[in-house]
Design a protein around this motif. Structure first.
Motif, PDB file in Angstrom:
ATOM      1  N   TYR A   4       8.148   0.970  11.439  1.00 54.64           N
ATOM      2  CA  TYR A   4       8.316   2.083  10.511  1.00 54.64           C
ATOM      3  C   TYR A   4       7.073   2.235   9.635  1.00 54.64           C
ATOM      4  CZ  TYR A   4      13.104   0.625  11.622  1.00 54.64           C
ATOM      5  OH  TYR A   4      14.248   0.237  12.274  1.00 54.64           O
ATOM      6  N   MET A   5       6.764   3.476   9.276  1.00 52.87           N
ATOM      7  CA  MET A   5       5.792   3.759   8.222  1.00 52.87           C
ATOM      8  C   MET A   5       6.595   4.289   7.043  1.00 52.87           C
ATOM      9  SD  MET A   5       2.510   3.670   7.403  1.00 52.87           S
ATOM     10  CE  MET A   5       1.551   3.729   8.922  1.00 52.87           C
ATOM     11  N   LEU A   6       6.499   3.604   5.909  1.00 52.94           N
ATOM     12  CA  LEU A   6       7.342   3.933   4.769  1.00 52.94           C
ATOM     13  C   LEU A   6       6.510   4.230   3.532  1.00 52.94           C
ATOM     14  CD1 LEU A   6       9.946   1.016   5.144  1.00 52.94           C
ATOM     15  CD2 LEU A   6      10.134   3.343   6.051  1.00 52.94           C
ATOM     16  N   SER A   7       6.934   5.217   2.777  1.00 55.93           N
ATOM     17  CA  SER A   7       6.362   5.464   1.460  1.00 55.93           C
ATOM     18  C   SER A   7       7.147   4.657   0.431  1.00 55.93           C
ATOM     19  CB  SER A   7       6.431   6.953   1.123  1.00 55.93           C
ATOM     20  OG  SER A   7       5.641   7.706   2.025  1.00 55.93           O
ATOM     21  N   SER A  11       0.849  -1.182   0.000  1.00 48.37           N
ATOM     22  CA  SER A  11       0.000   0.000   0.000  1.00 48.37           C
ATOM     23  C   SER A  11       0.888   1.237   0.000  1.00 48.37           C
ATOM     24  CB  SER A  11      -0.912  -0.012   1.230  1.00 48.37           C
ATOM     25  OG  SER A  11      -0.146  -0.070   2.426  1.00 48.37           O
ATOM     26  N   GLU A  12       0.279   2.390  -0.110  1.00 54.12           N
ATOM     27  CA  GLU A  12       1.018   3.664  -0.070  1.00 54.12           C
ATOM     28  C   GLU A  12       0.398   4.570   0.991  1.00 54.12           C
ATOM     29  OE1 GLU A  12       3.543   6.019  -0.059  1.00 54.12           O
ATOM     30  OE2 GLU A  12       3.914   5.169  -2.052  1.00 54.12           O
ATOM     31  N   PRO A  13       1.070   4.702   2.147  1.00 54.91           N
ATOM     32  CA  PRO A  13       2.337   4.096   2.545  1.00 54.91           C
ATOM     33  C   PRO A  13       2.104   2.681   3.078  1.00 54.91           C
ATOM     34  CG  PRO A  13       1.529   5.474   4.313  1.00 54.91           C
ATOM     35  CD  PRO A  13       0.551   5.626   3.186  1.00 54.91           C
ATOM     36  N   PHE A  14       3.163   2.055   3.603  1.00 58.08           N
ATOM     37  CA  PHE A  14       3.035   0.723   4.183  1.00 58.08           C
ATOM     38  C   PHE A  14       3.816   0.649   5.488  1.00 58.08           C
ATOM     39  CE2 PHE A  14       6.782   0.612   1.493  1.00 58.08           C
ATOM     40  CZ  PHE A  14       7.702  -0.183   2.181  1.00 58.08           C
ATOM     41  N   LEU A  15       3.440  -0.312   6.312  1.00 59.67           N
ATOM     42  CA  LEU A  15       4.138  -0.558   7.572  1.00 59.67           C
ATOM     43  C   LEU A  15       5.276  -1.545   7.359  1.00 59.67           C
ATOM     44  CD1 LEU A  15       1.382  -1.090  10.317  1.00 59.67           C
ATOM     45  CD2 LEU A  15       3.249   0.561  10.424  1.00 59.67           C
ATOM     46  N   CYS A  16       6.327  -1.394   8.143  1.00 59.53           N
ATOM     47  CA  CYS A  16       7.406  -2.370   8.161  1.00 59.53           C
ATOM     48  C   CYS A  16       7.826  -2.522   9.610  1.00 59.53           C
ATOM     49  CB  CYS A  16       8.582  -1.902   7.297  1.00 59.53           C
ATOM     50  SG  CYS A  16       9.908  -3.123   7.148  1.00 59.53           S
ATOM     51  N   LEU A  17       7.891  -3.764  10.097  1.00 57.43           N
ATOM     52  CA  LEU A  17       8.200  -3.960  11.510  1.00 57.43           C
ATOM     53  C   LEU A  17       8.856  -5.305  11.744  1.00 57.43           C
ATOM     54  CD1 LEU A  17       4.970  -4.988  13.393  1.00 57.43           C
ATOM     55  CD2 LEU A  17       4.888  -4.388  10.979  1.00 57.43           C
ATOM     56  N   ASP A  36      -0.658   3.036  17.829  1.00 62.27           N
ATOM     57  CA  ASP A  36      -1.859   3.502  17.146  1.00 62.27           C
ATOM     58  C   ASP A  36      -1.500   3.726  15.672  1.00 62.27           C
ATOM     59  OD1 ASP A  36      -3.949   5.028  16.038  1.00 62.27           O
ATOM     60  OD2 ASP A  36      -4.454   5.897  17.989  1.00 62.27           O
ATOM     61  N   VAL A  37      -1.880   2.782  14.836  1.00 62.34           N
ATOM     62  CA  VAL A  37      -1.484   2.814  13.427  1.00 62.34           C
ATOM     63  C   VAL A  37      -2.065   4.028  12.713  1.00 62.34           C
ATOM     64  CG1 VAL A  37      -1.621   1.599  11.219  1.00 62.34           C
ATOM     65  CG2 VAL A  37      -1.158   0.323  13.316  1.00 62.34           C
ATOM     66  N   ASP A  38      -3.314   4.375  13.016  1.00 60.75           N
ATOM     67  CA  ASP A  38      -3.923   5.544  12.365  1.00 60.75           C
ATOM     68  C   ASP A  38      -3.162   6.820  12.681  1.00 60.75           C
ATOM     69  OD1 ASP A  38      -5.903   4.256  11.013  1.00 60.75           O
ATOM     70  OD2 ASP A  38      -7.462   4.599  12.498  1.00 60.75           O
ATOM     71  N   ALA A  39      -2.775   6.979  13.959  1.00 59.56           N
ATOM     72  CA  ALA A  39      -2.034   8.180  14.357  1.00 59.56           C
ATOM     73  C   ALA A  39      -0.665   8.214  13.691  1.00 59.56           C
ATOM     74  CB  ALA A  39      -1.888   8.227  15.873  1.00 59.56           C
ATOM     75  N   LEU A  40      -0.021   7.057  13.592  1.00 63.62           N
ATOM     76  CA  LEU A  40       1.281   6.966  12.931  1.00 63.62           C
ATOM     77  C   LEU A  40       1.162   7.347  11.461  1.00 63.62           C
ATOM     78  CD1 LEU A  40       4.251   6.088  12.617  1.00 63.62           C
ATOM     79  CD2 LEU A  40       3.449   3.704  12.483  1.00 63.62           C
ATOM     80  N   ARG A  41       0.171   6.803  10.785  1.00 64.15           N
ATOM     81  CA  ARG A  41      -0.003   7.108   9.359  1.00 64.15           C
ATOM     82  C   ARG A  41      -0.340   8.584   9.149  1.00 64.15           C
ATOM     83  NH1 ARG A  41      -3.776   3.572   5.415  1.00 64.15           N
ATOM     84  NH2 ARG A  41      -5.138   3.619   7.236  1.00 64.15           N
ATOM     85  N   GLU A  42      -1.194   9.131  10.021  1.00 59.75           N
ATOM     86  CA  GLU A  42      -1.569  10.536   9.885  1.00 59.75           C
ATOM     87  C   GLU A  42      -0.354  11.450  10.030  1.00 59.75           C
ATOM     88  OE1 GLU A  42      -4.525  13.854  11.984  1.00 59.75           O
ATOM     89  OE2 GLU A  42      -4.646  11.742  12.556  1.00 59.75           O
ATOM     90  N   GLN A  43       0.520  11.157  11.006  1.00 55.33           N
ATOM     91  CA  GLN A  43       1.706  11.989  11.197  1.00 55.33           C
ATOM     92  C   GLN A  43       2.654  11.855  10.010  1.00 55.33           C
ATOM     93  OE1 GLN A  43       3.317  12.288  15.153  1.00 55.33           O
ATOM     94  NE2 GLN A  43       5.414  12.256  14.422  1.00 55.33           N
TER      95      GLN A  43
END
Length: 356
Positions: free
Chosen positions: A294-297, A222-228, A237-244
């Motif tokens: 990490y949240m990555l583009s 997806s754009e962006p995507f999680l990596c962990l 909180d994934v939504d808060a992470l993506r929003e930031q």
């Protein structure tokens, strides 16, 4: 899904009282943009129940009138909580129960209302999980079992991670495997047993926390995507992470947390000629550490080298050299790095008897 917690004055504005009319309740509901509002007792403001738009429709279809007491349409036995919980825990609970509104009621008093909003998304969020580590520090437990499959409560470490992310709207997972990879593939298959989609990439050599990204088909992300990492338990909180991440237009966001270290001795400061300057007894130093998430583009994929050992912290340095933007997101909640026996036992004590 976006979770909102209404409390204080914001909560007062969306409450209706027994004795007020159905029409007044509908006006409050319409102004707040909600499909359910709390109902309080007229005499002492104790929690009396909730009234939803569906309750009102049924009441009116049975012959009720707009001017009637809203109490006649009130649901007196709704699902409630008797304690507060983190945004992540509340979201997961509401998703599991399939409810959009959850009042928190303590000693008969309404303290807050959780509201789960369905937010439009052009693409379901993908998470890449690094699950190929040897787990050497957990031997002999990992001699015949990959670390992600070690049990916590009644399920493996990796299942806890996947379910937590699934309950926050992550529906696609790419697992990077190496050590005893066939056991992980056999256990999870295509992910349907967990109501998610899972695919795999296989590292034929040690590639670090970032090198495996070079094996992933960008079309799966997806754009962006999680990596962990597949050995860290958290309640981010994934939504808060993506929003930031998106609001700052960062190419990569590293989740960090506070870490403090207390020197067990008095620290002495001296000058160049060994003269005494000062001393501090057992000082504490504060750091921000990498939390392994990490949240990555997709823009970062061009930075990751192919078929080469590469760690994700190195990615942030390489990005800066290319003029790309990186940021951090502070996580203050649960975080357990299951790297050794001691931390595994701590996690098992937390999840002992867990059925969720």
């Amino acid at each position: 899904m976006r979770l909102e917690n209404r409390n204080g004055s914001a909560l007062d504005q969306i409450c209706v009282h027994d004795g007020q009319s159905v029409l007044e309740a509908m006006k409050i509901m319409s102004k707040a943009g909600l499909r359910l509002i709390p109902v309080l007792a007229a005499d002492d403001n104790t929690f009396a129940g909730v009234v939803a738009d569906g309750d009102i429709r049924r009441f009116l279809s049975d012959g009720g009138q707009m001017e009637d007491d809203v109490g006649q349409a009130t649901n007196r036995t709704p699902a409630t909580l008797d304690h507060s919980m983190s945004q992540t825990e509340a979201r997961a609970l509401m998703l599991r129960r399939g409810i959009e509104y959850l009042p928190v009621v303590k000693d008969g008093q309404l303290s807050s209302l959780y509201v789960l909003w369905v937010t439009a998304s052009t693409q379901e969020l993908t998470a890449v999980i690094m699950a190929g580590g040897l787990g050497s520090r957990l031997a002999p437990l990992t001699d015949n079992c990959p670390k992600p499959l070690l049990p916590l409560g009644d399920k493996p470490i990796l299942t806890h991670i996947i379910e937590n992310l699934r309950d926050q709207g992550v529906g696609r997972f790419v697992l990077s495997t190496n050590y005893l990879s066939e056991m992980i593939v056999d256990h999870y298959g295509d992910g349907s047993s967990l109501d998610v989609s899972i695919s795999y990439v296989h590292e034929t050599s040690r590639m670090g926390t970032g090198g495996a990204l070079g094996l992933v088909d960008p079309a799966e992300l997806s754009e962006p995507f999680l990596c962990l990492n597949g050995d860290i338990l958290n309640d981010i909180d994934v939504d808060a992470l993506r929003e930031q991440h998106q609001s700052n237009q960062w190419d990569a966001t590293m989740v960090v947390r506070d870490f403090s270290y207390t020197v067990p001795y008095g620290v002495v400061k001296t000058s160049a000629d060994e003269a005494f300057v000062g001393a501090e007894e057992k000082p504490t130093t504060h750091y921000r550490i990498n939390a392994g998430c990490y949240m990555l583009s997709k823009s970062v994929l061009g930075v990751v080298p192919q078929d080469k050992f590469y760690d994700l912290p190195t990615l942030f340095s390489d990005m800066l050299e290319r003029g790309m933007k990186g940021g951090t997101y502070m996580h203050k909640g649960r975080w357990i790095d299951i790297g050794d026996i001691k931390e595994l036992e701590r996690a098992r004590n937390i999840f002992k008897g867990s059925k969720t």
